[in-house]
Design a protein around this motif. Structure first.
Motif, short mmCIF file in Angstrom:
data_model
loop_
_atom_site.label_atom_id
_atom_site.label_comp_id
_atom_site.label_asym_id
_atom_site.label_seq_id
_atom_site.Cartn_x
_atom_site.Cartn_y
_atom_site.Cartn_z
N UNK A 247 0.83 -1.21 0.00
CA UNK A 247 0.00 0.00 0.00
C UNK A 247 0.86 1.26 0.00
N UNK A 248 1.97 1.23 0.72
CA UNK A 248 2.88 2.38 0.74
C UNK A 248 3.40 2.65 -0.67
N UNK A 249 3.81 1.60 -1.36
CA UNK A 249 4.31 1.74 -2.73
C UNK A 249 3.23 2.32 -3.63
N UNK A 250 2.03 1.80 -3.53
CA UNK A 250 0.95 2.27 -4.39
C UNK A 250 0.60 3.73 -4.11
N UNK A 251 0.59 4.12 -2.85
CA UNK A 251 0.30 5.52 -2.52
C UNK A 251 1.42 6.45 -2.95
N UNK A 252 2.68 5.98 -2.85
CA UNK A 252 3.80 6.78 -3.34
C UNK A 252 3.71 6.98 -4.85
N UNK A 253 3.31 5.93 -5.56
CA UNK A 253 3.14 6.03 -7.01
C UNK A 253 2.01 6.99 -7.36
N UNK A 260 11.15 5.29 -2.71
CA UNK A 260 11.05 5.22 -1.25
C UNK A 260 12.41 4.87 -0.69
N UNK A 261 12.79 5.51 0.40
CA UNK A 261 14.04 5.19 1.09
C UNK A 261 13.74 4.92 2.57
N UNK A 262 14.28 3.81 3.08
CA UNK A 262 14.17 3.46 4.49
C UNK A 262 15.59 3.17 5.00
N UNK A 263 15.68 2.74 6.23
CA UNK A 263 16.98 2.41 6.81
C UNK A 263 17.11 0.89 6.97
N UNK A 264 18.26 0.36 6.62
CA UNK A 264 18.52 -1.06 6.82
C UNK A 264 18.29 -1.43 8.29
N UNK A 265 17.43 -2.43 8.51
CA UNK A 265 17.06 -2.89 9.86
C UNK A 265 16.40 -1.80 10.69
N UNK A 269 9.11 -4.44 6.98
CA UNK A 269 8.62 -4.56 5.61
C UNK A 269 7.58 -5.68 5.56
N UNK A 270 6.37 -5.32 5.19
CA UNK A 270 5.30 -6.31 5.08
C UNK A 270 5.32 -6.91 3.68
N UNK A 271 5.50 -8.21 3.60
CA UNK A 271 5.49 -8.95 2.32
C UNK A 271 6.49 -8.36 1.33
N UNK A 272 7.76 -8.52 1.65
CA UNK A 272 8.85 -7.92 0.88
C UNK A 272 8.78 -8.27 -0.61
N UNK A 273 8.59 -9.54 -0.93
CA UNK A 273 8.59 -9.94 -2.34
C UNK A 273 7.46 -9.28 -3.12
N UNK A 274 6.29 -9.21 -2.51
CA UNK A 274 5.15 -8.55 -3.17
C UNK A 274 5.41 -7.05 -3.32
N UNK A 275 6.02 -6.45 -2.31
CA UNK A 275 6.35 -5.03 -2.38
C UNK A 275 7.30 -4.75 -3.53
N UNK A 276 8.34 -5.57 -3.66
CA UNK A 276 9.31 -5.37 -4.74
C UNK A 276 8.66 -5.53 -6.10
N UNK A 277 7.84 -6.57 -6.23
CA UNK A 277 7.17 -6.81 -7.51
C UNK A 277 6.27 -5.64 -7.89
N UNK A 278 5.55 -5.10 -6.91
CA UNK A 278 4.65 -3.98 -7.20
C UNK A 278 5.44 -2.72 -7.53
N UNK A 279 6.55 -2.48 -6.82
CA UNK A 279 7.38 -1.31 -7.12
C UNK A 279 7.95 -1.41 -8.53
N UNK A 280 8.42 -2.58 -8.91
CA UNK A 280 8.94 -2.77 -10.28
C UNK A 280 7.84 -2.55 -11.32
N UNK A 281 6.65 -3.02 -11.02
CA UNK A 281 5.53 -2.85 -11.94
C UNK A 281 5.18 -1.37 -12.13
N UNK A 282 5.28 -0.59 -11.05
CA UNK A 282 4.90 0.82 -11.10
C UNK A 282 6.08 1.73 -11.45
N UNK A 283 7.28 1.16 -11.52
CA UNK A 283 8.45 1.94 -11.91
C UNK A 283 9.04 2.79 -10.81
#
Length: 295
Positions: A247-253, A260-265, A269-283
């Motif tokens: 949802x964060x990715x979709x709202x940012x798009x 989006x930038x966060x800090x390591x650890x 991250x909720x459902x990392x693989x789905x988040x990455x796939x959606x971010x790639x889809x939205x560019x």
């Protein structure tokens, strides 16, 4: 929803049952599932009107926020020694709290903590469980492996030079205002601070950004600007880390941002693989900074 109770779980070979103080969102359930998959029993205290009703798939009790004595008794009865406090909660109005005797005894401390901001309030609740009642509060990512943000750029798209500068500016801003217990997120576009996260949360902040004039955001057909989310400099990292998901990715798009930038650890991250796939889809790019630093 309030008042439902199920029997306490038995102790397992993995140690005492894990107690979860569950706020809003999917992460409390994900933590409970991860513990169960490791063979550890779970007992959840849900807050009526806040926690997802799906916790009823686990041993649980619904307890109003001010009933601290009942909360302690529930975890003790379940045999819990370790607690995870996870998921946001609406900041309570003192007049609306339904205090039991344990809550009444905590009331004077609670009033003082309310004046210290969210960090002070959370530290007070951690101390209540640990120092007053002998529990150990542990971070959610200790139970749910992979919940903490991994390092590096996660996406096909990477930040360009302007985005790099926006990330640095956002990091510096959050490190400064975080000392005043202000929000964990900001949106920077071409060096301009478009928004700072308030009590309404990240999604509402991004909705505000989406409503700004196009001249302040990206040109039509392009993306610009970065959502930066970092923990506050002095916060207890066992509780209330910044959280991002699909949802964060979709709202940012939707807000026209480039990434989006966060800090390591320093973020969950909720459902990392789905988040990455959606971010790639939205560019969009999504990147995790080492220790809040980039580059």
């Amino acid at each position: 929803m309030a008042g439902g109770t199920s029997s306490a779980p038995p102790e397992t070979s993995s140690g005492s049952p894990l107690g979860i103080v569950a706020g809003r969102g999917p992460i409390p359930l994900a933590v409970a599932e991860a513990a169960r998959e490791e063979g550890r029993a779970v007992f959840i205290v849900g807050i009526p009107g806040e926690t997802e009703k799906e916790i009823e798939c686990f041993p649980h009790e619904w307890i109003k926020l001010g009933a601290l004595g009942r909360t302690v008794r529930a975890f003790k009865s379940a045999g819990c020694e370790e607690l995870v406090m996870i998921g946001p909660l609406t900041r309570p109005e003192l007049s609306s709290l339904k205090l039991d005797w344990g809550g009444v005894k905590f009331l004077s401390r609670f009033v003082k903590l309310m004046r210290q901001g969210d960090d002070g309030l959370l530290r007070g609740f951690v101390d209540f469980f640990e120092k007053d009642h002998g529990f150990r509060v542990i971070p959610a990512e200790q139970v749910l492996k992979g919940l903490a943000a991994p390092p590096g750029c996660w996406t096909v798209k990477r930040p360009d030079e302007q985005a790099e500068r926006d990330i640095v500016r956002g990091r510096d801003l959050l490190n400064t205002i975080g000392r005043f217990d202000m929000g964990q997120g900001t949106v920077i576009c071409r060096g301009i601070v478009l928004a700072i996260e308030g009590p309404e949360g990240t999604d509402a902040m991004l909705t505000r950004v989406a409503g700004l004039p196009p001249s302040l955001r990206a040109a039509e057909g392009s993306r610009a600007g970065v959502l930066v989310k970092l923990p506050k400099p002095d916060q207890d990292r066992r509780v209330d880390l910044p959280t991002i998901g699909v949802t964060t990715v979709e709202n940012a798009a939707r807000s026209g941002l480039a990434g989006i930038a966060v800090e390591t650890s320093g973020a969950l991250v909720v459902e990392l693989e789905k988040l990455i796939a959606r971010a790639n889809e939205l560019g969009l790019f999504v990147v995790a900074l080492e220790g809040g630093r980039h580059g």
